[in-house]
Each structure stands twice: as structure tokens, then as C-alpha cells.
Motif scaffolding. Sequence first.
Motif, PDB file in Angstrom:
ATOM      1  N   GLY A   1       4.730   6.626   0.962  1.00  0.00           N
ATOM      2  CA  GLY A   1       5.263   5.936  -0.502  1.00  0.00           C
ATOM      3  C   GLY A   1       4.658   4.123  -1.177  1.00  0.00           C
ATOM      4  N   ILE A   2       5.879   3.865  -1.168  1.00  0.00           N
ATOM      5  CA  ILE A   2       5.117   2.327  -2.340  1.00  0.00           C
ATOM      6  C   ILE A   2       4.268   1.555  -0.963  1.00  0.00           C
ATOM      7  CG2 ILE A   2       5.794   0.722  -3.339  1.00  0.00           C
ATOM      8  CD1 ILE A   2       8.302   3.171  -4.698  1.00  0.00           C
ATOM      9  N   GLY A   3       5.187   1.158  -0.568  1.00  0.00           N
ATOM     10  CA  GLY A   3       4.788   0.241   1.078  1.00  0.00           C
ATOM     11  C   GLY A   3       2.962   0.740   0.771  1.00  0.00           C
ATOM     12  N   TYR A   4       2.724   2.226   1.741  1.00  0.00           N
ATOM     13  CA  TYR A   4       1.475   2.674   1.990  1.00  0.00           C
ATOM     14  C   TYR A   4       0.469   2.264   0.595  1.00  0.00           C
ATOM     15  CZ  TYR A   4      -2.349   5.697   2.217  1.00  0.00           C
ATOM     16  OH  TYR A   4      -3.998   5.285   2.999  1.00  0.00           O
ATOM     17  N   ALA A   5       0.810   2.876  -0.154  1.00  0.00           N
ATOM     18  CA  ALA A   5       0.580   1.950  -2.137  1.00  0.00           C
ATOM     19  C   ALA A   5      -0.148   0.802  -1.905  1.00  0.00           C
ATOM     20  CB  ALA A   5       1.525   2.768  -3.210  1.00  0.00           C
ATOM     21  N   CYS A   6       0.711   0.116  -1.318  1.00  0.00           N
ATOM     22  CA  CYS A   6       0.341  -1.675  -1.682  1.00  0.00           C
ATOM     23  C   CYS A   6      -0.157  -1.762  -0.398  1.00  0.00           C
ATOM     24  CB  CYS A   6       1.765  -2.536  -1.428  1.00  0.00           C
ATOM     25  SG  CYS A   6       3.475  -2.255  -2.478  1.00  0.00           S
ATOM     26  N   ALA A   7       0.043  -1.300   1.173  1.00  0.00           N
ATOM     27  CA  ALA A   7      -1.192  -1.923   2.095  1.00  0.00           C
ATOM     28  C   ALA A   7      -2.725  -1.266   1.449  1.00  0.00           C
ATOM     29  CB  ALA A   7      -0.921  -1.025   2.756  1.00  0.00           C
ATOM     30  N   GLN A   8      -2.672  -0.097   0.981  1.00  0.00           N
ATOM     31  CA  GLN A   8      -4.084   0.438   0.258  1.00  0.00           C
ATOM     32  C   GLN A   8      -4.909  -0.200  -0.635  1.00  0.00           C
ATOM     33  OE1 GLN A   8      -3.475   4.559  -2.011  1.00  0.00           O
ATOM     34  NE2 GLN A   8      -5.633   5.460  -0.950  1.00  0.00           N
TER      35      GLN A   8
ATOM     36  N   GLY B   1      -9.845 -13.075   3.219  1.00  0.00           N
ATOM     37  CA  GLY B   1      -9.869 -13.416   3.927  1.00  0.00           C
ATOM     38  C   GLY B   1      -8.380 -13.781   3.524  1.00  0.00           C
ATOM     39  N   ILE B   2      -6.983 -12.822   3.474  1.00  0.00           N
ATOM     40  CA  ILE B   2      -6.004 -13.572   3.554  1.00  0.00           C
ATOM     41  C   ILE B   2      -5.347 -12.208   4.034  1.00  0.00           C
ATOM     42  CG2 ILE B   2      -3.848 -13.425   2.347  1.00  0.00           C
ATOM     43  CD1 ILE B   2      -5.420 -14.366  -0.084  1.00  0.00           C
ATOM     44  N   VAL B   3      -4.370 -12.413   4.909  1.00  0.00           N
ATOM     45  CA  VAL B   3      -3.476 -11.367   5.748  1.00  0.00           C
ATOM     46  C   VAL B   3      -2.148 -10.777   5.302  1.00  0.00           C
ATOM     47  CG1 VAL B   3      -2.609 -10.823   8.323  1.00  0.00           C
ATOM     48  CG2 VAL B   3      -4.060 -12.233   8.340  1.00  0.00           C
ATOM     49  N   VAL B   4      -2.436  -9.926   5.092  1.00  0.00           N
ATOM     50  CA  VAL B   4      -1.243  -9.184   4.375  1.00  0.00           C
ATOM     51  C   VAL B   4      -0.190  -8.715   5.394  1.00  0.00           C
ATOM     52  CG1 VAL B   4      -0.053  -7.924   2.155  1.00  0.00           C
ATOM     53  CG2 VAL B   4      -2.220  -9.953   2.032  1.00  0.00           C
ATOM     54  N   VAL B   5       1.411  -8.943   5.541  1.00  0.00           N
ATOM     55  CA  VAL B   5       1.957  -7.813   5.798  1.00  0.00           C
ATOM     56  C   VAL B   5       2.767  -7.026   4.972  1.00  0.00           C
ATOM     57  CG1 VAL B   5       3.744  -8.160   7.652  1.00  0.00           C
ATOM     58  CG2 VAL B   5       2.301  -9.583   7.709  1.00  0.00           C
TER      59      VAL B   5
ATOM     60  N   PHE C   1      -3.622  -3.331  -1.507  1.00  0.00           N
ATOM     61  CA  PHE C   1      -4.063  -5.059  -0.007  1.00  0.00           C
ATOM     62  C   PHE C   1      -5.328  -5.089   0.161  1.00  0.00           C
ATOM     63  CE2 PHE C   1       0.187  -6.132  -1.221  1.00  0.00           C
ATOM     64  CZ  PHE C   1      -0.330  -7.758  -1.852  1.00  0.00           C
ATOM     65  N   ALA C   2      -5.771  -3.590   0.941  1.00  0.00           N
ATOM     66  CA  ALA C   2      -6.742  -3.512   1.972  1.00  0.00           C
ATOM     67  C   ALA C   2      -7.998  -2.989   0.833  1.00  0.00           C
ATOM     68  CB  ALA C   2      -6.988  -2.184   2.547  1.00  0.00           C
ATOM     69  N   ALA C   3      -8.103  -2.430  -0.482  1.00  0.00           N
ATOM     70  CA  ALA C   3      -9.051  -2.653  -1.345  1.00  0.00           C
ATOM     71  C   ALA C   3      -9.479  -4.021  -1.834  1.00  0.00           C
ATOM     72  CB  ALA C   3      -8.715  -1.176  -2.272  1.00  0.00           C
ATOM     73  N   ALA C   4      -7.845  -4.660  -1.762  1.00  0.00           N
ATOM     74  CA  ALA C   4      -9.257  -6.325  -2.295  1.00  0.00           C
ATOM     75  C   ALA C   4      -9.279  -7.074  -1.493  1.00  0.00           C
ATOM     76  CB  ALA C   4      -7.556  -6.569  -3.516  1.00  0.00           C
ATOM     77  N   GLY C   5      -9.702  -6.720   0.362  1.00  0.00           N
ATOM     78  CA  GLY C   5     -10.081  -6.758   0.918  1.00  0.00           C
ATOM     79  C   GLY C   5      -9.456  -7.923   1.952  1.00  0.00           C
ATOM     80  N   ALA C   6      -8.022  -7.616   1.537  1.00  0.00           N
ATOM     81  CA  ALA C   6      -7.069  -8.075   2.255  1.00  0.00           C
ATOM     82  C   ALA C   6      -7.376  -7.877   3.656  1.00  0.00           C
ATOM     83  CB  ALA C   6      -5.660  -7.775   1.734  1.00  0.00           C
ATOM     84  N   ARG C   7      -7.050  -7.917   4.983  1.00  0.00           N
ATOM     85  CA  ARG C   7      -6.744  -8.087   6.552  1.00  0.00           C
ATOM     86  C   ARG C   7      -5.483  -7.592   6.256  1.00  0.00           C
ATOM     87  NH1 ARG C   7      -7.202 -11.289  11.860  1.00  0.00           N
ATOM     88  NH2 ARG C   7      -6.674  -9.065  13.391  1.00  0.00           N
TER      89      ARG C   7
END
Length: 83
Positions: free
Chosen positions: A18-25, A7-11, A27-33
Motif C-alpha cells: 500500500g501507501i507504505g510500500y509506495a513511500c519506501a519505493q 546518504g539518509i536512512v529513512v524508516v 525514498f529508495a528511488a531518491a537515493g535513501a537507505r
Amino acid sequence: MVLSFEGIVVVVSGASKGIGYACAQAFAAAGARVVGISRSQGNLATARTQLQAAGHDMAVYAAVMTDPAAAAAGVYGVARAVG
């Protein structure tokens, strides 16, 4: 430790690789939008396709975040698109 971002939006800036993609991945795996921002629409499309293949999604927005006007437009675009 198990983190949930349901339920949390993460930008994530620099989310196309790189690192940004790994972070996006992560957060997505943890349920973030996840909303990914990067300079390259093409790289963002590739990153989004990779996340979708893993069962996740990412809204994408191309913007040059080192340019103040473009960064402001990017933040406004993200807010308009995802709230």
C-alpha cells in the motif's frame, strides 16, 4: 522539484504494501537507505524482492508498532542494524 535522499536512512512503517510500500519505493528511488517495518516478515520479503527487481534495496524488520514494547524493540533493532 528533484529531491535527493542520498546518504539518509529513512524508516517506513507499514512498508510491505500500500501507501507504505509506495513511500519506501519513492525514498529508495531518491537515493535513501530504506528500512521497512511491518507486522509480516513474509510481506516484507515480497516488498524487498520487488524493490530489488527495480534496482533498489530495503532492509526489513518485522514488528507490531501498536504494541509499545514491540515498537521500542523495533526501533532498537533498526538502530542496531543500520545506525
